[in-house]
Motif scaffolding. Sequence first.
Motif, mmCIF file in Angstrom:
data_model
loop_
_atom_site.group_PDB
_atom_site.id
_atom_site.type_symbol
_atom_site.label_atom_id
_atom_site.label_comp_id
_atom_site.label_asym_id
_atom_site.label_seq_id
_atom_site.Cartn_x
_atom_site.Cartn_y
_atom_site.Cartn_z
ATOM 1 N N HIS A 1 0.585 -1.630 0.306
ATOM 2 C CA HIS A 1 0.314 -0.199 0.350
ATOM 3 C C HIS A 1 1.114 0.992 0.515
ATOM 4 O O HIS A 1 0.561 2.391 -0.388
ATOM 5 C CB HIS A 1 -1.115 0.325 1.653
ATOM 6 N N VAL A 2 2.127 1.407 0.366
ATOM 7 C CA VAL A 2 2.889 1.994 0.794
ATOM 8 C C VAL A 2 4.587 1.819 0.693
ATOM 9 O O VAL A 2 4.890 0.752 1.259
ATOM 10 C CB VAL A 2 3.109 2.983 2.527
ATOM 11 N N ALA A 3 4.983 2.467 -0.734
ATOM 12 C CA ALA A 3 5.720 2.092 -0.952
ATOM 13 C C ALA A 3 6.879 1.978 -0.080
ATOM 14 O O ALA A 3 8.192 1.122 -0.015
ATOM 15 C CB ALA A 3 7.079 3.224 -2.215
ATOM 16 N N ASN A 4 7.580 3.151 0.940
ATOM 17 C CA ASN A 4 8.818 3.050 1.817
ATOM 18 C C ASN A 4 8.516 4.402 2.963
ATOM 19 O O ASN A 4 7.813 4.495 2.373
ATOM 20 C CB ASN A 4 9.986 3.357 0.808
ATOM 21 N N LYS A 5 8.998 4.757 3.400
ATOM 22 C CA LYS A 5 8.730 6.067 4.354
ATOM 23 C C LYS A 5 8.646 7.452 4.375
ATOM 24 O O LYS A 5 8.165 7.654 4.314
ATOM 25 C CB LYS A 5 9.864 5.449 5.704
ATOM 26 N N GLU A 6 9.502 7.164 2.761
ATOM 27 C CA GLU A 6 9.255 8.474 2.779
ATOM 28 C C GLU A 6 8.234 8.654 1.564
ATOM 29 O O GLU A 6 7.427 9.812 1.763
ATOM 30 C CB GLU A 6 10.406 8.456 1.296
ATOM 31 N N GLU A 7 7.708 7.748 1.137
ATOM 32 C CA GLU A 7 6.449 8.349 0.301
ATOM 33 C C GLU A 7 4.947 8.569 1.377
ATOM 34 O O GLU A 7 4.278 8.707 1.664
ATOM 35 C CB GLU A 7 6.252 6.757 -0.075
ATOM 36 N N LEU A 8 5.366 6.897 3.043
ATOM 37 C CA LEU A 8 4.505 7.080 3.976
ATOM 38 C C LEU A 8 4.144 8.794 4.414
ATOM 39 O O LEU A 8 3.271 9.763 4.555
ATOM 40 C CB LEU A 8 4.795 6.480 4.960
ATOM 41 N N LEU A 9 4.939 9.358 4.914
ATOM 42 C CA LEU A 9 5.815 10.849 4.889
ATOM 43 C C LEU A 9 5.049 11.976 3.632
ATOM 44 O O LEU A 9 4.345 12.920 4.847
ATOM 45 C CB LEU A 9 6.896 11.650 5.572
ATOM 46 N N GLU A 10 5.418 11.896 2.702
ATOM 47 C CA GLU A 10 4.463 12.588 1.816
ATOM 48 C C GLU A 10 2.672 12.530 1.719
ATOM 49 O O GLU A 10 2.240 12.868 2.193
ATOM 50 C CB GLU A 10 4.993 12.514 0.713
ATOM 51 N N LEU A 11 2.555 11.267 2.470
ATOM 52 C CA LEU A 11 1.050 11.074 2.099
ATOM 53 C C LEU A 11 0.259 11.534 3.316
ATOM 54 O O LEU A 11 -0.742 12.119 3.282
ATOM 55 C CB LEU A 11 0.465 9.524 2.126
ATOM 56 N N ILE A 12 1.300 11.436 4.919
ATOM 57 C CA ILE A 12 1.049 12.012 6.151
ATOM 58 C C ILE A 12 0.602 13.618 6.166
ATOM 59 O O ILE A 12 -0.384 14.180 6.167
ATOM 60 C CB ILE A 12 1.955 11.538 7.680
ATOM 61 N N PHE A 13 1.925 14.125 5.636
ATOM 62 C CA PHE A 13 1.778 15.803 4.961
ATOM 63 C C PHE A 13 0.427 15.656 4.263
ATOM 64 O O PHE A 13 -0.799 17.188 4.564
ATOM 65 C CB PHE A 13 2.600 16.233 4.344
ATOM 66 N N ASP A 14 0.024 15.059 3.107
ATOM 67 C CA ASP A 14 -0.664 15.698 2.652
ATOM 68 C C ASP A 14 -2.046 15.173 3.692
ATOM 69 O O ASP A 14 -3.765 16.088 2.644
ATOM 70 C CB ASP A 14 -0.833 14.366 1.277
ATOM 71 N N GLU A 15 -2.133 14.492 4.161
ATOM 72 C CA GLU A 15 -3.514 14.381 4.827
ATOM 73 C C GLU A 15 -3.985 15.312 5.179
ATOM 74 O O GLU A 15 -5.030 15.759 5.173
ATOM 75 C CB GLU A 15 -3.386 12.523 5.588
ATOM 76 N N VAL A 16 -2.500 15.632 6.328
ATOM 77 C CA VAL A 16 -2.566 17.102 6.934
ATOM 78 C C VAL A 16 -3.205 18.405 6.117
ATOM 79 O O VAL A 16 -4.462 19.401 6.824
ATOM 80 C CB VAL A 16 -1.261 17.150 7.970
#
Length: 234
Positions: A59-74
């Motif tokens: 669902h998420v490629a790596n931590k870097e993508e997770l951080l990008e997705l979290i920022f966009d969620e906020v």
Amino acid sequence: MDVPTPPWRTPRKIARQQLSQDLIVRTGLRILDEEGLEALSMRRVAQELGTGPASLYAHVANKEELLELIFDEVVGEIEVPIADPARWRDQLKELCWHMYRVLGSHADVGRLALASIPVGPNAARVSEAFLSIMLAGGLPPQVATWGLDRLYLYVTADAYESSLFLAKQRASGLELDSWADQFFGQVRTYLSQLPADRFPSLTGNVDAMMRGDGDKRFEFGLEMLLRGLDSFRD
């Protein structure tokens, strides 16, 4: 009526939540809010969800993508206005303040936008609003696009610095007011004790330098930027 499970039956296992990108992002954001960026990892998210890290990568490629997705969620929490040429400066100020408040309500989130270019759908929506307002206000395209970059950096950096101060306060074990009085009192004392013959401007303006809280300084910086942008109008 509730009755106990017969001992010869196999107890039902509590069903796990169905893994999804949205669930992973929301879990990561909760960890970020509660424990800070240093505690966030794919392994930590997997642990929170009761699964292994490998299952997250579908669902998420790596931590870097997770951080990008979290920022966009906020950033999705930020409300954007419809551009009004007559109110362009007020709208920019309101949008910056709203963004500052949203980022400040989530620990370390401002840091995620630094040294990167937020490109998620929510970040694009906010960028579109900033740019539309400036163009509607009569700013040339080059000024508006660079203005977008500078305003974004100003808000995210200020929000991140605020989160660093709060982290120091929490680590001290003191209440916010007590910590602020102690920390800034030490800064005031240091500046006041500098040799006046070598640092006349610093020692002569300690009161002015120490005046105003974070919100007042953010407002000042924002007004300074907006006045500068105004000078470029067609």
